[in-house]
Enzyme design. Structure first.
Site, PDB file in Angstrom:
ATOM      1  N   ASP A   1      -0.170 -23.982   8.838  1.00  0.00           N
ATOM      2  CA  ASP A   1      -0.392 -22.905   7.192  1.00  0.00           C
ATOM      3  C   ASP A   1       0.133 -23.300   6.131  1.00  0.00           C
ATOM      4  O   ASP A   1      -0.201 -23.645   4.884  1.00  0.00           O
ATOM      5  CB  ASP A   1      -1.867 -22.004   6.990  1.00  0.00           C
ATOM      6  CG  ASP A   1      -1.444 -20.560   7.347  1.00  0.00           C
ATOM      7  OD1 ASP A   1      -0.350 -20.988   7.700  1.00  0.00           O
ATOM      8  OD2 ASP A   1      -1.619 -19.642   7.767  1.00  0.00           O
ATOM      9  N   HIS A   2       1.205 -22.906   5.675  1.00  0.00           N
ATOM     10  CA  HIS A   2       2.208 -22.172   4.675  1.00  0.00           C
ATOM     11  C   HIS A   2       2.662 -23.638   4.506  1.00  0.00           C
ATOM     12  O   HIS A   2       3.333 -23.710   3.202  1.00  0.00           O
ATOM     13  CB  HIS A   2       3.087 -20.983   5.295  1.00  0.00           C
ATOM     14  CG  HIS A   2       2.658 -19.806   5.495  1.00  0.00           C
ATOM     15  ND1 HIS A   2       1.468 -19.476   6.253  1.00  0.00           N
ATOM     16  CD2 HIS A   2       2.839 -18.759   4.284  1.00  0.00           C
ATOM     17  CE1 HIS A   2       0.889 -18.669   5.761  1.00  0.00           C
ATOM     18  NE2 HIS A   2       1.633 -17.496   4.964  1.00  0.00           N
TER      19      HIS A   2
ATOM     20  N   ASP B   1       2.451 -12.070   9.749  1.00  0.00           N
ATOM     21  CA  ASP B   1       2.687 -12.627   8.619  1.00  0.00           C
ATOM     22  C   ASP B   1       1.372 -11.422   7.492  1.00  0.00           C
ATOM     23  O   ASP B   1       0.891  -9.936   8.887  1.00  0.00           O
ATOM     24  CB  ASP B   1       1.424 -12.976   8.327  1.00  0.00           C
ATOM     25  CG  ASP B   1       1.214 -13.758   7.018  1.00  0.00           C
ATOM     26  OD1 ASP B   1       1.479 -15.156   6.255  1.00  0.00           O
ATOM     27  OD2 ASP B   1       0.229 -13.080   6.387  1.00  0.00           O
TER      28      ASP B   1
ATOM     29  N   ARG C   1      -1.624 -11.559  -3.581  1.00  0.00           N
ATOM     30  CA  ARG C   1       0.428 -11.147  -4.394  1.00  0.00           C
ATOM     31  C   ARG C   1       0.106 -12.102  -5.878  1.00  0.00           C
ATOM     32  O   ARG C   1      -0.040 -13.306  -5.967  1.00  0.00           O
ATOM     33  CB  ARG C   1       1.280 -12.034  -3.095  1.00  0.00           C
ATOM     34  CG  ARG C   1       0.601 -10.320  -2.164  1.00  0.00           C
ATOM     35  CD  ARG C   1       2.465 -10.204  -1.465  1.00  0.00           C
ATOM     36  NE  ARG C   1       2.225 -10.012  -0.462  1.00  0.00           N
ATOM     37  CZ  ARG C   1       2.408  -9.859   0.559  1.00  0.00           C
ATOM     38  NH1 ARG C   1       2.914 -10.941   1.181  1.00  0.00           N
ATOM     39  NH2 ARG C   1       2.758  -8.426   1.517  1.00  0.00           N
TER      40      ARG C   1
ATOM     41  N   SER D   1       6.148  -9.349   2.286  1.00  0.00           N
ATOM     42  CA  SER D   1       5.888 -10.688   3.452  1.00  0.00           C
ATOM     43  C   SER D   1       6.080  -9.388   4.707  1.00  0.00           C
ATOM     44  O   SER D   1       7.543  -9.109   4.750  1.00  0.00           O
ATOM     45  CB  SER D   1       6.782 -11.696   3.151  1.00  0.00           C
ATOM     46  OG  SER D   1       6.968 -12.723   4.567  1.00  0.00           O
TER      47      SER D   1
ATOM     48  N   ARG E   1       7.894 -12.172   6.742  1.00  0.00           N
ATOM     49  CA  ARG E   1       9.076 -13.019   6.768  1.00  0.00           C
ATOM     50  C   ARG E   1      10.774 -12.073   7.221  1.00  0.00           C
ATOM     51  O   ARG E   1      10.791 -11.302   6.637  1.00  0.00           O
ATOM     52  CB  ARG E   1       9.295 -13.685   5.444  1.00  0.00           C
ATOM     53  CG  ARG E   1       9.933 -12.911   4.259  1.00  0.00           C
ATOM     54  CD  ARG E   1       9.941 -13.610   3.727  1.00  0.00           C
ATOM     55  NE  ARG E   1       8.344 -14.113   3.297  1.00  0.00           N
ATOM     56  CZ  ARG E   1       7.886 -14.278   1.435  1.00  0.00           C
ATOM     57  NH1 ARG E   1       9.359 -14.786   0.665  1.00  0.00           N
ATOM     58  NH2 ARG E   1       7.044 -14.430   1.288  1.00  0.00           N
TER      59      ARG E   1
HETATM   60  C1  MIC Z   1       3.358 -14.041   2.663  1.00  0.00           C
HETATM   61  O1  MIC Z   1       1.755 -13.621   1.559  1.00  0.00           O
HETATM   62  O2  MIC Z   1       4.021 -13.817   1.561  1.00  0.00           O
HETATM   63  C2  MIC Z   1       3.109 -14.644   3.551  1.00  0.00           C
HETATM   64  C3  MIC Z   1       3.572 -16.057   2.553  1.00  0.00           C
HETATM   65  O3  MIC Z   1       2.002 -14.780   4.191  1.00  0.00           O
HETATM   66  C4  MIC Z   1       4.561 -14.186   4.435  1.00  0.00           C
HETATM   67  C5  MIC Z   1       4.513 -14.911   5.140  1.00  0.00           C
HETATM   68  C6  MIC Z   1       5.801 -15.574   5.217  1.00  0.00           C
HETATM   69  O4  MIC Z   1       6.608 -14.779   3.851  1.00  0.00           O
HETATM   70  O5  MIC Z   1       5.939 -16.631   5.496  1.00  0.00           O
HETATM   71  C7  MIC Z   1       3.437 -12.736   4.912  1.00  0.00           C
HETATM   72  O6  MIC Z   1       2.727 -12.037   4.019  1.00  0.00           O
HETATM   73  O7  MIC Z   1       3.933 -11.860   5.470  1.00  0.00           O
HETATM   74 FE1  SF4 Z   2      -1.213 -17.558   2.932  1.00  0.00          FE
HETATM   75 FE2  SF4 Z   2       0.275 -15.536   2.719  1.00  0.00          FE
HETATM   76 FE3  SF4 Z   2      -1.345 -16.406   0.197  1.00  0.00          FE
HETATM   77 FE4  SF4 Z   2      -2.626 -15.436   2.863  1.00  0.00          FE
HETATM   78  S1  SF4 Z   2      -1.359 -14.477   1.420  1.00  0.00           S
HETATM   79  S2  SF4 Z   2      -2.956 -17.422   1.572  1.00  0.00           S
HETATM   80  S3  SF4 Z   2      -0.988 -15.902   4.642  1.00  0.00           S
HETATM   81  S4  SF4 Z   2       0.788 -17.516   1.849  1.00  0.00           S
END
Ligand code: MIC
Ligand code: SF4
Length: 748
Positions: free
Chosen positions: A95-96, A160, A448, A641, A643
């Site tokens: 998805d990302h 995640d 976010r 995140s 990550r």
């Molecule tokens: C996000 O919302 O910041 C992400 C991208 O989904 C991350 C995961 C990532 O950095 O791959 C998260 O929330 O953990």
């Molecule tokens: Fe994707 Fe993270 Fe955004 Fe949700 S918050 S849509 S998992 S990047």
């Protein structure tokens, strides 16, 4: 069938007795979070009362979910763990990595081409290790999990931070780094400090423009971005019953924004109805049969102060729609005060793009309520002032919304429907704009809004709101518009008042989908190929073990000032392409962090030559000379995140220590797992003592032990020295990880 019904039958057959036994040994009535946690102790013989916020506890989660941007690193580590198969059901979701540009069809083709190598890797590893694979376009991890896998009373981890979305179905779902997911997939115990509990009592009933999103937007204002750290937020009270399961999921999803370990709601008819609507009637019936175990005990409701560490009350009947932002999700403002705030702070008043969807807000209820406003705009001939972008959360939602005309309602007012993927929410957005240097505002229904997150542009002021409010502001094109009190002028010059949004929780004719994009794991092993020349994937080399000495006179790499989220440490957007290649992604290390000495990003003193260079470049030069370095930071370092790249990059570039005022939970664990030393100031004002050309030692490591402080010594350039205590939270096991060089080195 996608989920394992036999496993669930066993689960529900024993859940009640596990809760009863735990209650006996704890000798007290229990909240729902406690029931689920105790029922998932790794060793059911280890029953005792664990101290919240203090005791580390070993758990046995039921499932694992991983998304493509974190799964690469998780699976590269899992491949080194020497197992044939994941010990628990696990899934990967693509998805990302899909960029939003022209619309779903074109963008999917581009993604399939440009990410082919990574998708092939993920699908072959999944097939080999018994992991379910959701193809690109199948949907966003948390929406797909809610529709298919989440179950009341269960426990899961996901790589995640928004994994807690599954709390909408009464599951304890926790965001973790890849190394934690590997623990669970190898069948090992998964460790967590027993969380504190925040009880949120909901009274009354949402009405008018107020939506589930506004509950969490308001709560974010109360708790702030670190107020939920190491705590589970448990909702209770009569107000919970009127919120749909998907609305509950939205609220739980965004608990990540206050740092909560997870959030959850008690089991009720709304959850049962959602399970039935998504083809899981069997699960609903099993949960119905043990309903009392899937709720807090009555004594808890009667006397919440005695059972939760903190209790907050929100009256849904009086709740106003909120808009949070810019730059931080806890800047909460009720709509009635928002226009004044915009003017007072000089936020760009013109609203330039509206974005609806993401894992937070793409339920049928969300889309149908927003679509009702879109329909009115069309029929009342209102000119829609700003471009509108929609990211459906899953193919099932997209297909159903298309069939029911919801997507057409958006398209009629000019919306572009993007792929079922994260897209702009994670900076995968080729934003079409005339001028990047102009301050501008966007409103999203995402979760976010850190600087640069959506479009990489520091001038973008991103605000988060409900889908219905996002829709109204998009039509108005004006941040100061309040649909509850203001009117708009249509093409005929008439004053139009937007009607309150109307929608339904479920599609009147049921959900439907043609190809949900799921591939079950195969029986046969296939070869997993990683091209040594690849820019995107790199086999992981184990990190070196600790050399047995204190960390002496490390040059300061950066003293970061203010917010330092994982987006600042390891930026997403264009860098997502290197998530499977540690060396290449390390080039982005800390590039968003603000240097406390010059207020700039990615310009730090190179103590070897006195010049100012990119953080990663300086670290690399130190590394080449065998010099270790140290990073200093302020509050809630690593917020956001899961990550683990944000921990692995410094590890890879020879940074040995992160010394901060405080840490976000997932990130602190990620640092420990990767063999880093994460310590905090005993006295926060010691942060001010650190000078730009300092060398810093951390001593006391030879007798590294739980609850025993270490010492930092600053060697200033003028020849003077200062020292102070630093605190750590490592337990025995985590000290072993540090010594071995990483948790994975211990597992092997
Ligand atoms: C996000 O919302 O910041 C992400 C991208 O989904 C991350 C995961 C990532 O950095 O791959 C998260 O929330 O953990
Ligand atoms: Fe994707 Fe993270 Fe955004 Fe949700 S918050 S849509 S998992 S990047």
């Amino acid at each position: 069938m996608i989920f394992d019904i036999e496993m669930l039958k066993k689960f529900y057959a024993s859940f009640g007795s596990r809760v009863e036994r735990s209650k006996q040994s704890v000798g007290k009535s229990m909240t729902l979070a406690e029931k689920i946690l105790y029922a998932h102790l790794f060793n059911q013989e280890d029953l005792k009362s664990f101290k919240r916020g203090i005791d580390y506890v070993n758990f046995r989660p039921d499932r694992v979910a991983m998304q493509d941007a974190t799964a690469q690193m998780a699976l590269l580590q899992f491949m080194n763990a020497g197992k044939d198969k994941s010990a628990v059901p696990a899934t990967v979701h693509c998805d990302h990595l899909i960029q939003a540009d022209m619309g779903a069809k074109t963008d999917m083709n581009t993604a399939n081409e440009s990410n082919k190598e990574v998708y092939d890797f993920l699908s072959s590893v999944s097939a080999n290790f018994g992991i379910g694979f959701w193809k690109p376009g199948a949907g966003i991890i948390h929406q797909v999990v809610l529709e298919n896998y989440a179950f009341p009373g269960g426990m899961m981890v996901g790589t995640d931070s928004h994994t807690p979305n599954a709390g909408g179905l009464g599951m304890v779902a926790i965001g973790v780094g890849g190394a934690d997911a590997v623990d669970v997939m190898t069948g090992m115990e998964w460790e967590l400090k027993m969380p504190k509990l925040i009880g949120v009592k909901l009274t009354g009933r949402l009405n008018g423009w107020a939506s589930p999103k506004d509950v969490i937007l308001k709560l974010a204002g109360i708790l702030t971005v670190k107020g939920g750290t190491n705590a589970i937020i448990e909702y209770f009270g009569e107000g919970t019953a009127s919120i749909s399961a998907t609305g509950k999921a939205t609220i739980c999803n965004m608990g990540a924004e206050v740092g909560a370990t997870t959030s959850l709601f008690p089991y009720d008819n709304q959850m049962s109805a959602y399970l039935k609507a998504t083809n899981r009637e069997e699960i609903a019936l099993m949960a119905d049969a043990i309903e009392s175990y899937l709720k807090p005990d009555p004594e808890v409701i009667e006397n919440p102060e005695e059972y939760y560490d903190r209790v907050i009350e929100i009256d849904l009947s009086a709740l106003e729609p909120h808009i949070n932002g810019p730059f931080t999700p806890d800047a909460a403002t009720p709509i009635s005060e928002f226009a004044a705030k915009v003017k007072e702070n000089g936020y760009p008043r013109k609203m330039e793009v509206g974005l609806i969807g993401s894992c937070t807000n793409s339920s049928y209820q969300d889309l149908s309520r927003a679509a009702s406003i879109a329909r009115q705009a069309y029929s009342d001939k209102l000119k829609v002032a700003a471009p509108l972008i929609i990211n459906p959360g899953s193919e099932q939602i997209r297909y159903t919304a298309d069939r029911d005309g919801l997507l057409a309602s958006f398209e009629n007012i000019g919306a572009v429907i993007m792929a079922n993927a994260c897209g702009p929410c994670i900076g995968q957005w080729k934003r079409h704009t005339d001028d990047n240097t102009r301050k501008n505002s966007i409103v999203t229904s995402f979760n976010r809004n850190f600087a640069k997150r959506a479009d990489g542009n520091p001038n973008t002021h991103a605000f988060v709101a409900s889908p219905e409010l996002t829709m109204a502001l998009t039509i108005a094109g004006d941040l100061c518009f309040n649909p509850l009190t203001d009117t708009l002028v249509n093409e005929a010059g008439e004053q139009i008042m937007l009607q309150e949004p109307k929608g339904t929780d479920f599609p009147p004719n049921g959900f439907a989908v043609e190809d949900n994009g799921y591939i079950a794991p195969g029986e046969k092993k296939t070869e997993i190929k990683i091209n040594p020349e690849s820019a995107r994937l790199q086999v992981l080399k184990p990190f070196a073990s600790w050399d047995g000495n204190d960390l002496l006179e490390m040059p300061l790499l950066i003293k970061a000032e203010g917010k330092c989220t994982t987006d600042h440490i390891s930026m997403a957007g264009p860098w997502l392409r290197f998530r499977g290649h540690l060396e290449n992604i390390s080039d982005n290390m800390l590039m968003g962090a603000v240097n406390a000495f010059n207020g700039k990003t990615n310009a730090v003193l190179n103590q070897l030559n006195g010049g100012y260079e990119a953080v990663s470049s300086v670290a690399k030069q130190y590394k080449a000379k065998g010099i270790s370095s140290i990073v200093v930071a302020e509050e809630n370092y690593g917020e956001g995140s899961s990550r683990e790249h944000a921990a692995m990059e410094p590890r890879f570039l020879n940074v040995k220590v992160i010394l901060a005022k405080s840490f976000a939970r997932i990130h602190e664990t990620n640092l420990k797992k990767q063999g880093m030393l994460a310590v905090t100031f005993n006295n926060k004002s010691d942060y001010d003592k650190i000078r730009e050309n300092d060398h810093i030692s951390i001593v006391g490591l030879r007798s590294f032990a739980p609850n025993k402080n270490l010492t930092a010594i600053l060697y200033h350039a003028d020849g003077t020295q200062e020292s102070f205590e630093v605190v750590h939270t490592y337990n025995e096991m985590q000290i072993e990880w540090f010594k071995a060089g990483s948790a994975l080195n211990v597992t092997k």
